[in-house]
Design a protein around this motif. Structure first.
Motif, PDB file in Angstrom:
ATOM      1  N   ILE A 155       0.797  -1.155  -0.030  1.00 56.23           N
ATOM      2  CA  ILE A 155       0.041   0.071  -0.204  1.00 56.23           C
ATOM      3  C   ILE A 155       0.902   1.434  -0.162  1.00 56.23           C
ATOM      4  CG2 ILE A 155      -1.649   1.424   1.288  1.00 56.23           C
ATOM      5  CD1 ILE A 155      -2.652  -1.445   0.256  1.00 56.23           C
ATOM      6  N   LEU A 156       0.809   2.076  -0.979  1.00 58.24           N
ATOM      7  CA  LEU A 156       1.473   3.429  -1.071  1.00 58.24           C
ATOM      8  C   LEU A 156       0.847   4.316  -0.215  1.00 58.24           C
ATOM      9  CD1 LEU A 156       3.582   5.067  -2.280  1.00 58.24           C
ATOM     10  CD2 LEU A 156       2.045   5.634  -4.159  1.00 58.24           C
ATOM     11  N   VAL A 157       1.701   4.703   0.740  1.00 57.10           N
ATOM     12  CA  VAL A 157       1.187   5.817   1.737  1.00 57.10           C
ATOM     13  C   VAL A 157       1.965   7.046   1.499  1.00 57.10           C
ATOM     14  CG1 VAL A 157       1.030   6.727   4.139  1.00 57.10           C
ATOM     15  CG2 VAL A 157       0.897   4.068   3.521  1.00 57.10           C
ATOM     16  N   LEU A 158       1.289   7.945   0.609  1.00 58.60           N
ATOM     17  CA  LEU A 158       2.145   9.073  -0.150  1.00 58.60           C
ATOM     18  C   LEU A 158       1.614  10.297   0.389  1.00 58.60           C
ATOM     19  CD1 LEU A 158       3.339  10.308  -2.719  1.00 58.60           C
ATOM     20  CD2 LEU A 158       1.220  10.040  -3.950  1.00 58.60           C
ATOM     21  N   TYR A 159       2.428  11.328   0.870  1.00 59.04           N
ATOM     22  CA  TYR A 159       1.951  12.453   1.740  1.00 59.04           C
ATOM     23  C   TYR A 159       2.884  13.673   1.507  1.00 59.04           C
ATOM     24  CZ  TYR A 159       6.022  11.586   4.669  1.00 59.04           C
ATOM     25  OH  TYR A 159       7.231  11.014   5.178  1.00 59.04           O
ATOM     26  N   TYR A 160       2.400  14.754   1.685  1.00 57.96           N
ATOM     27  CA  TYR A 160       3.216  16.072   1.650  1.00 57.96           C
ATOM     28  C   TYR A 160       2.992  16.652   3.362  1.00 57.96           C
ATOM     29  CZ  TYR A 160       4.886  20.731   1.625  1.00 57.96           C
ATOM     30  OH  TYR A 160       5.622  22.055   1.999  1.00 57.96           O
ATOM     31  N   SER A 161       4.369  16.913   3.853  1.00 56.07           N
ATOM     32  CA  SER A 161       4.063  17.239   5.302  1.00 56.07           C
ATOM     33  C   SER A 161       5.101  18.422   5.545  1.00 56.07           C
ATOM     34  CB  SER A 161       4.344  16.109   6.235  1.00 56.07           C
ATOM     35  OG  SER A 161       4.287  16.496   7.508  1.00 56.07           O
ATOM     36  N   ARG A 162       4.527  19.484   5.968  1.00 58.14           N
ATOM     37  CA  ARG A 162       5.500  20.728   6.234  1.00 58.14           C
ATOM     38  C   ARG A 162       6.037  20.610   7.509  1.00 58.14           C
ATOM     39  NH1 ARG A 162       5.512  26.142   4.112  1.00 58.14           N
ATOM     40  NH2 ARG A 162       7.526  27.059   4.820  1.00 58.14           N
ATOM     41  N   THR A 163       5.206  20.544   8.532  1.00 64.73           N
ATOM     42  CA  THR A 163       5.662  20.545  10.187  1.00 64.73           C
ATOM     43  C   THR A 163       5.802  19.187  10.493  1.00 64.73           C
ATOM     44  OG1 THR A 163       3.623  21.006  10.809  1.00 64.73           O
ATOM     45  CG2 THR A 163       4.650  22.803  10.184  1.00 64.73           C
ATOM     46  N   GLY A 164       5.352  18.067   9.860  1.00 66.78           N
ATOM     47  CA  GLY A 164       5.756  16.686  10.584  1.00 66.78           C
ATOM     48  C   GLY A 164       4.468  16.067  10.935  1.00 66.78           C
ATOM     49  N   HIS A 165       3.188  16.737  10.926  1.00 66.96           N
ATOM     50  CA  HIS A 165       2.374  16.332  11.642  1.00 66.96           C
ATOM     51  C   HIS A 165       1.489  15.228  10.817  1.00 66.96           C
ATOM     52  CE1 HIS A 165       2.180  18.664  15.124  1.00 66.96           C
ATOM     53  NE2 HIS A 165       2.529  19.765  14.197  1.00 66.96           N
ATOM     54  N   THR A 166       1.494  15.620   9.261  1.00 63.34           N
ATOM     55  CA  THR A 166       0.813  14.644   8.344  1.00 63.34           C
ATOM     56  C   THR A 166       1.595  13.375   8.182  1.00 63.34           C
ATOM     57  OG1 THR A 166       0.092  16.743   7.221  1.00 63.34           O
ATOM     58  CG2 THR A 166      -0.015  14.665   5.972  1.00 63.34           C
ATOM     59  N   ALA A 167       3.093  13.693   8.405  1.00 61.77           N
ATOM     60  CA  ALA A 167       3.980  12.220   8.280  1.00 61.77           C
ATOM     61  C   ALA A 167       3.861  11.554   9.382  1.00 61.77           C
ATOM     62  CB  ALA A 167       5.366  13.017   8.453  1.00 61.77           C
ATOM     63  N   GLN A 168       3.631  11.921  10.691  1.00 62.12           N
ATOM     64  CA  GLN A 168       3.021  11.045  11.826  1.00 62.12           C
ATOM     65  C   GLN A 168       2.016  10.589  11.485  1.00 62.12           C
ATOM     66  OE1 GLN A 168       3.289  13.109  15.753  1.00 62.12           O
ATOM     67  NE2 GLN A 168       4.353  14.809  14.907  1.00 62.12           N
ATOM     68  N   LEU A 169       0.784  10.884  10.865  1.00 57.53           N
ATOM     69  CA  LEU A 169      -0.360  10.219  10.645  1.00 57.53           C
ATOM     70  C   LEU A 169       0.008   9.124   9.551  1.00 57.53           C
ATOM     71  CD1 LEU A 169      -3.273  12.764  10.244  1.00 57.53           C
ATOM     72  CD2 LEU A 169      -3.017  10.936  11.814  1.00 57.53           C
ATOM     73  N   ALA A 170       0.993   9.765   8.704  1.00 53.34           N
ATOM     74  CA  ALA A 170       1.225   8.595   7.678  1.00 53.34           C
ATOM     75  C   ALA A 170       1.994   7.331   8.194  1.00 53.34           C
ATOM     76  CB  ALA A 170       2.228   8.983   6.636  1.00 53.34           C
ATOM     77  N   ARG A 171       3.034   7.426   9.128  1.00 51.45           N
ATOM     78  CA  ARG A 171       3.452   6.397   9.743  1.00 51.45           C
ATOM     79  C   ARG A 171       2.463   5.708  10.313  1.00 51.45           C
ATOM     80  NH1 ARG A 171       7.566  10.402  10.277  1.00 51.45           N
ATOM     81  NH2 ARG A 171       6.847  11.126  12.358  1.00 51.45           N
ATOM     82  N   LEU A 172       1.583   6.102  10.993  1.00 54.98           N
ATOM     83  CA  LEU A 172       0.551   5.230  11.714  1.00 54.98           C
ATOM     84  C   LEU A 172      -0.528   4.696  10.721  1.00 54.98           C
ATOM     85  CD1 LEU A 172      -0.544   8.178  14.561  1.00 54.98           C
ATOM     86  CD2 LEU A 172       0.400   5.748  14.949  1.00 54.98           C
ATOM     87  N   ILE A 173      -0.786   5.267   9.683  1.00 60.48           N
ATOM     88  CA  ILE A 173      -1.422   4.452   8.606  1.00 60.48           C
ATOM     89  C   ILE A 173      -0.603   3.271   8.206  1.00 60.48           C
ATOM     90  CG2 ILE A 173      -2.398   4.634   6.413  1.00 60.48           C
ATOM     91  CD1 ILE A 173      -3.275   7.572   7.177  1.00 60.48           C
ATOM     92  N   ALA A 174       0.695   3.618   8.083  1.00 57.85           N
ATOM     93  CA  ALA A 174       1.590   2.337   7.531  1.00 57.85           C
ATOM     94  C   ALA A 174       1.639   1.273   8.471  1.00 57.85           C
ATOM     95  CB  ALA A 174       3.029   2.759   7.441  1.00 57.85           C
ATOM     96  N   ARG A 175       1.736   1.619   9.732  1.00 56.41           N
ATOM     97  CA  ARG A 175       1.640   0.704  10.883  1.00 56.41           C
ATOM     98  C   ARG A 175       0.273  -0.380  10.874  1.00 56.41           C
ATOM     99  NH1 ARG A 175       2.230   2.824  16.720  1.00 56.41           N
ATOM    100  NH2 ARG A 175       1.668   0.613  17.347  1.00 56.41           N
ATOM    101  N   GLY A 176      -0.882   0.445  10.685  1.00 54.98           N
ATOM    102  CA  GLY A 176      -2.079  -0.278  10.347  1.00 54.98           C
ATOM    103  C   GLY A 176      -2.086  -1.146   9.304  1.00 54.98           C
ATOM    104  N   VAL A 177      -1.584  -0.676   8.088  1.00 54.15           N
ATOM    105  CA  VAL A 177      -1.483  -1.540   6.556  1.00 54.15           C
ATOM    106  C   VAL A 177      -0.754  -2.844   7.235  1.00 54.15           C
ATOM    107  CG1 VAL A 177      -0.224  -1.532   4.782  1.00 54.15           C
ATOM    108  CG2 VAL A 177      -1.533   0.341   5.210  1.00 54.15           C
ATOM    109  N   GLU A 178       0.506  -2.569   7.947  1.00 53.22           N
ATOM    110  CA  GLU A 178       1.392  -3.774   8.000  1.00 53.22           C
ATOM    111  C   GLU A 178       0.793  -4.797   9.319  1.00 53.22           C
ATOM    112  OE1 GLU A 178       5.448  -2.475   8.306  1.00 53.22           O
ATOM    113  OE2 GLU A 178       5.260  -2.384   5.827  1.00 53.22           O
ATOM    114  N   GLU A 179      -0.247  -4.268  10.029  1.00 50.94           N
ATOM    115  CA  GLU A 179      -0.981  -5.249  10.908  1.00 50.94           C
ATOM    116  C   GLU A 179      -1.860  -6.228  10.141  1.00 50.94           C
ATOM    117  OE1 GLU A 179      -3.321  -2.869  13.564  1.00 50.94           O
ATOM    118  OE2 GLU A 179      -1.450  -1.805  14.258  1.00 50.94           O
ATOM    119  N   VAL A 180      -1.882  -6.118   8.624  1.00 53.15           N
ATOM    120  CA  VAL A 180      -2.696  -7.043   7.901  1.00 53.15           C
ATOM    121  C   VAL A 180      -1.785  -8.036   7.365  1.00 53.15           C
ATOM    122  CG1 VAL A 180      -4.171  -7.411   6.082  1.00 53.15           C
ATOM    123  CG2 VAL A 180      -4.565  -5.348   7.429  1.00 53.15           C
TER     124      VAL A 180
END
Length: 200
Positions: free
Chosen positions: A5-30
């Motif tokens: 699963i491609l988790v593709l993002y733009y993040s300026r201050t790091g908050h969206t990047a943090q969400l991206a990493r959490l979504i990636a964790r959820g992906v890898e729980e499958v």
């Protein structure tokens, strides 16, 4: 090859990047699924200035090949006046060849965002990211209300996708409910991609 699963993002201050990493964790729980974290480079009004081929930190920059190879897509951006940020829009505007070839048709997709305030345009930003994915023929997934955190959250999270309220100073940590919903979105996306692959 393990479906990704491609988790593709733009993040300026790091908050969206943090969400991206959490979504990636959820992906890898499958079981049998993996996440591929990628970001898009910033854009500049000074067109002569080029970005380095790799970012100084964070995930590598995305390529069109990442879109072609993925089994599903999670797309994230901070909110800019109720819309996705320009760097992500710029990247999507360059995917005409993938649109013409149908490379993304039938793949599941989801969206996520971060804003500074509770009513700073989270839902409209999520919807703005959904529009190009519909044009690509993707299958949009949100967060159903069977996720208890969606009804309990006092911060981010919506049926349109995962979200985070960072605060006007950007100092609000991701809440427990926001974490739960981001991981749930990753799991839902990966599970759907796995089921679609099994039925093909």
């Amino acid at each position: 090859m393990t479906p990704s699963i491609l988790v593709l993002y733009y993040s300026r201050t790091g908050h969206t990047a943090q969400l991206a990493r959490l979504i990636a964790r959820g992906v890898e729980e499958v079981p049998g699924m993996e996440a591929r974290l990628r970001q898009v480079p910033p854009v500049s009004p000074v067109t002569e200035v080029a970005q380095p081929p790799e970012p100084e930190d964070g995930a590598p920059y995305a390529s069109r090949q990442d879109l072609i190879e993925c089994a599903g897509l999670a797309l994230g951006s901070p909110t800019r006046f109720g819309n996705m940020a320009a760097p992500l829009k710029h990247f999507l505007d360059g995917t005409g060849a993938e649109w013409a070839s149908g490379a993304m048709v039938g793949k599941p997709a989801a969206v996520f965002t971060s804003t500074s305030t509770m009513h700073g345009g989270q839902e409209s930003t999520l919807l703005s990211m959904a529009l190009p994915l519909l044009h690509h023929g993707m299958l949009l997934l949100g967060l159903p209300y069977t996720e208890p955190a969606l009804s309990a959250t006092l911060t981010g999270g919506s049926p349109y996708g995962a979200s985070h309220v960072a605060g006007p100073a950007g100092d609000h940590p991701i809440s427990d409910h926001e974490r739960e919903l981001a991981r749930a979105l990753g799991r839902r996306l990966a599970d759907t991609a796995r089921k679609l692959a099994a039925s093909a």
